[in-house]
Motif scaffolding. Structure first.
Motif, PDB file in Angstrom:
ATOM      1  N   ASP A  60       0.830  -1.194   0.000  1.00  0.00           N
ATOM      2  CA  ASP A  60       0.000   0.000   0.000  1.00  0.00           C
ATOM      3  C   ASP A  60       0.869   1.249   0.000  1.00  0.00           C
ATOM      4  N   HIS A  63       2.350   1.785  -3.513  1.00  0.00           N
ATOM      5  CA  HIS A  63       1.349   2.319  -4.439  1.00  0.00           C
ATOM      6  C   HIS A  63       1.181   3.823  -4.242  1.00  0.00           C
ATOM      7  N   TYR A 131       5.895  -6.525  -7.455  1.00  0.00           N
ATOM      8  CA  TYR A 131       5.081  -6.739  -8.649  1.00  0.00           C
ATOM      9  C   TYR A 131       4.680  -8.209  -8.820  1.00  0.00           C
ATOM     10  N   ASP A 134       1.705  -8.391  -6.284  1.00  0.00           N
ATOM     11  CA  ASP A 134       0.581  -7.525  -6.655  1.00  0.00           C
ATOM     12  C   ASP A 134       0.738  -7.149  -8.124  1.00  0.00           C
ATOM     13  N   SER A 135      -0.066  -7.729  -8.966  1.00  0.00           N
ATOM     14  CA  SER A 135       0.075  -7.526 -10.411  1.00  0.00           C
ATOM     15  C   SER A 135      -0.258  -6.099 -10.846  1.00  0.00           C
ATOM     16  N   THR A 136      -0.851  -5.295  -9.958  1.00  0.00           N
ATOM     17  CA  THR A 136      -1.162  -3.910 -10.308  1.00  0.00           C
ATOM     18  C   THR A 136      -0.008  -2.953  -9.972  1.00  0.00           C
ATOM     19  N   MET A 137       1.073  -3.467  -9.416  1.00  0.00           N
ATOM     20  CA  MET A 137       2.198  -2.608  -9.042  1.00  0.00           C
ATOM     21  C   MET A 137       2.890  -2.065 -10.293  1.00  0.00           C
ATOM     22  N   ARG A 138       3.044  -0.760 -10.350  1.00  0.00           N
ATOM     23  CA  ARG A 138       3.741  -0.127 -11.461  1.00  0.00           C
ATOM     24  C   ARG A 138       5.248  -0.293 -11.286  1.00  0.00           C
ATOM     25  N   THR A 139       5.934  -0.597 -12.391  1.00  0.00           N
ATOM     26  CA  THR A 139       7.384  -0.747 -12.355  1.00  0.00           C
ATOM     27  C   THR A 139       8.018   0.169 -13.390  1.00  0.00           C
TER      28      THR A 139
END
Length: 235
Positions: A60, A63, A131, A134-139
């Motif tokens: 969290d 993000h 990532y 959590d597949s929504t994590m921006r890299t």
């Protein structure tokens, strides 16, 4: 006000080198050469990575952090992710480390030793990266599917903190700027979504221990003395 790595986390939770010597590159993979492997066994020097509840809090935090981080800072973190050489400290030191071969080569020796210790920890704990959890994590960069779970501890943070702490000890007059750069380099792994704060924190403490032992190792005494000589003129 400058926010350090620790301030941001609180918000969310071998031969002597000589003049003219070639600049060494870090071996791949690095091996433990000077430390006693039994003394730096992963479960001896690292606590276990955080559990599920803390990991959710860290996700969290990442993000929220990434969402408010300017694009230029993300770009700088991406560039740092591609550079694990002593050159990352040239600006903080006020000297081009590529022109200081004794210091450069000593720092490579130190980062190799620290990274070997960290690599053993990665293999032992096999923590999924942010990532991967959590597949929504921006890299910062596209990541390859099926990449090994090697988040804890952070190798990049180990590289940065080991070289940074060594420079701070050898050139204390530049310690503040160098250690600020070490924090900045480690934080880049958060902005890129590839490491948790607890990953970089674990690397920081162990890197400092590794450096202290290596600087006191008589087998490296000539290299350390040569580096001190080069750094004596740094202001």
């Amino acid at each position: 006000m400058r926010l350090t790595a620790w301030g941001l986390m609180a918000l969310g939770l071998c031969g002597m080198a000589h003049a003219g010597a070639p600049l060494r590159e870090m071996a791949d993979p690095p091996q433990i050469l000077y430390l006693n492997p039994a003394d730096v066994a992963p479960r001896l020097i690292f606590g276990p990575p955080p559990g599920e509840a803390m990991t959710r809090q860290e996700l969290d935090f990442l993000h929220r952090l990434i969402a408010v981080t300017p694009a230029d800072r993300i770009a700088r973190a991406r560039a740092d992710g591609e550079d694990e050489t002593p050159a990352i400290y040239s600006a903080a030191l006020g000297r081009d480390l590529r022109q200081m071969p004794a210091t450069w080569n000593l720092l490579v020796t130190i980062e190799e030793e620290a990274n070997a210790v960290i690599g053993a920890g990665k293999d032992t704990f096999a923590r999924p990266r942010p990532y991967q959890a959590d597949s929504t994590m921006r890299t910062c960069n596209a990541v390859k599917p099926g990449k090994s779970k090697r988040s804890y501890p952070s190798g990049h943070a180990s590289v940065g903190y080991s070289m940074g702490w060594a420079l701070a000890r050898l050139a204390p007059q530049r310690a503040e700027a160098v250690l600020a750069r070490a924090d900045d380099y480690a934080m880049g792994r958060w902005f890129c979504g590839v490491h948790y704060p607890s990953d970089t924190s674990a690397s920081r403490g162990v890197a400092m221990v590794v450096v202290e032992r290596l600087l006191a190792d008589p087998r490296l005494a000539e290299q350390v003395a040569a580096a001190r000589g080069e750094l004596a003129g740094v202001r």
